[in-house]
Scaffold this active site. Structure first.
Site, short mmCIF file in Angstrom:
data_model
loop_
_atom_site.label_atom_id
_atom_site.label_comp_id
_atom_site.label_asym_id
_atom_site.label_seq_id
_atom_site.Cartn_x
_atom_site.Cartn_y
_atom_site.Cartn_z
N THR A 161 0.83 -1.21 0.00
CA THR A 161 0.00 0.00 0.00
C THR A 161 0.86 1.26 0.00
O THR A 161 0.65 2.17 -0.80
CB THR A 161 -0.92 0.01 1.23
OG1 THR A 161 -1.72 -1.16 1.23
CG2 THR A 161 -1.81 1.23 1.23
N ARG A 178 -9.43 0.03 4.08
CA ARG A 178 -9.08 0.39 2.70
C ARG A 178 -9.79 -0.49 1.69
O ARG A 178 -10.06 -0.05 0.57
CB ARG A 178 -7.56 0.27 2.49
CG ARG A 178 -6.74 1.26 3.29
CD ARG A 178 -5.29 1.30 2.84
NE ARG A 178 -5.14 2.04 1.61
CZ ARG A 178 -4.47 3.20 1.50
NH1 ARG A 178 -3.89 3.74 2.55
NH2 ARG A 178 -4.37 3.82 0.34
N ILE A 188 4.70 -4.20 10.50
CA ILE A 188 4.88 -3.77 9.11
C ILE A 188 4.50 -2.30 9.10
O ILE A 188 3.33 -1.94 9.09
CB ILE A 188 4.05 -4.63 8.15
CG1 ILE A 188 4.48 -6.11 8.27
CG2 ILE A 188 4.24 -4.14 6.71
CD1 ILE A 188 3.70 -7.06 7.40
#
Length: 295
Positions: free
Chosen positions: A44, A138, A203
């Protein structure tokens, strides 16, 4: 199993939005020097949605070649078409990636059974370690813990990036999956608590700006040194929040450009950070130590 800070690497672009290979090389080398434990390319934060297939593959290849085995390289290979996700995953394997990060299919809103079959099919088609990626904010689809538990039994599905920010939900998953299935945070705001609950790392978007601090915080948390980890996390928290003043990676790319790490390029439909957010982001960067206090 990868542990620690896995940077959700941005893809540097020039002012005219072409890929900036020189900056990519410099940023990757900087992460290796700063102690980042793994590099996650073309996810992303790497604007995978607006890269062509050829660009996607080239970024993976260049990062893999430069890293040259010094840390694991994870390639973003998710898609809302199972066939396309397989193609991306095959290409990542061919270019030497150590594993893949595969997001839940966006827009078409599959059922839980559809999610299970999607990821199981990709894993069966390409023999490479695969990390699931759940980010309902998202994608418009949320993968339930029960579905993750089923998928954790597929041999080369090795973990999940949980970007829900729901630590209680992560605790429930950690209590139910086998110890060799890695649960990573995908939310800098709650990453510390997830690691202290048994997660294997973060992450991280913030690691693009302060890689050494995020790596140290993760290492302390993994070692059970909660108070020391929390001291770093508290300092980073204003920056963690400010990097989401607008949609990721708009703020983080602006912050990195402000630091002189990359140019300001970002591709439509994303736009440069709105001017009203410049001052609060700079203030958060100074508080976290990414910029000098009087700079």
């Amino acid at each position: 199993m990868i542990e620690g800070s896995l940077v959700a690497l941005v893809t540097p672009m020039t002012a005219d939005n072409e890929l900036d290979w020189d900056s990519l090389h410099k940023v990757v080398e900087w992460h290796l020097e700063q102690g980042t434990n793994s590099i996650v390319a073309v996810g992303t934060s790497g604007e995978s949605a607006t890269l062509s297939m050829a660009e996607h593959f080239e970024v993976i290849a260049k990062v893999v070649d430069q890293v040259n085995g010094r840390v694991p390289v994870i390639a973003g290979t998710g898609a809302n078409s199972t066939r396309e996700a397989i193609e991306l995953t095959e290409a990542a394997k061919e270019r030497g990636a150590d594993g893949c990060l595969s997001v839940t299919p966006y827009y078409n809103k599959p059922t839980q059974e559809g999610l299970y079959q999607h990821f199981k099919t990709i894993a069966g088609a390409v023999a490479i370690p695969q990390i699931l990626y759940n980010v309902p904010g998202r994608t418009g689809v949320d993968m339930a813990n029960d579905t993750v538990l089923r998928l954790s039994e597929v041999p080369n599905i090795v973990g999940i990036k949980d970007a829900t920010g729901d630590v209680d939900r992560a605790r429930d998953l950690l209590a139910r999956v086998a110890s060799d299935f890695a649960v990573y945070s995908g939310d800098d705001l709650t990453a510390l608590e997830l690691i202290l609950a048994g997660g294997k790392g973060n992450i991280s978007v913030t690691a693009n700006v302060l890689p050494a601090d995020v790596a140290t915080m993760c290492a302390l948390a993994l070692a059970g040194k909660a108070d020391e980890a929390r001291a770093i996390n508290d300092r980073l928290m204003p920056l963690n929040k400010a990097l989401f003043l607008e949609s990721n990676p708009i703020p983080v790319k602006w912050a990195m450009a402000r630091m002189g790490l990359i140019a300001a390029g970002i591709r439509l439909p994303l736009t440069p950070l709105a001017e009203k957010f410049h001052e609060p982001l700079v203030a958060a960067m100074k508080e976290a130590g990414a910029l000098p206090a009087n700079g």
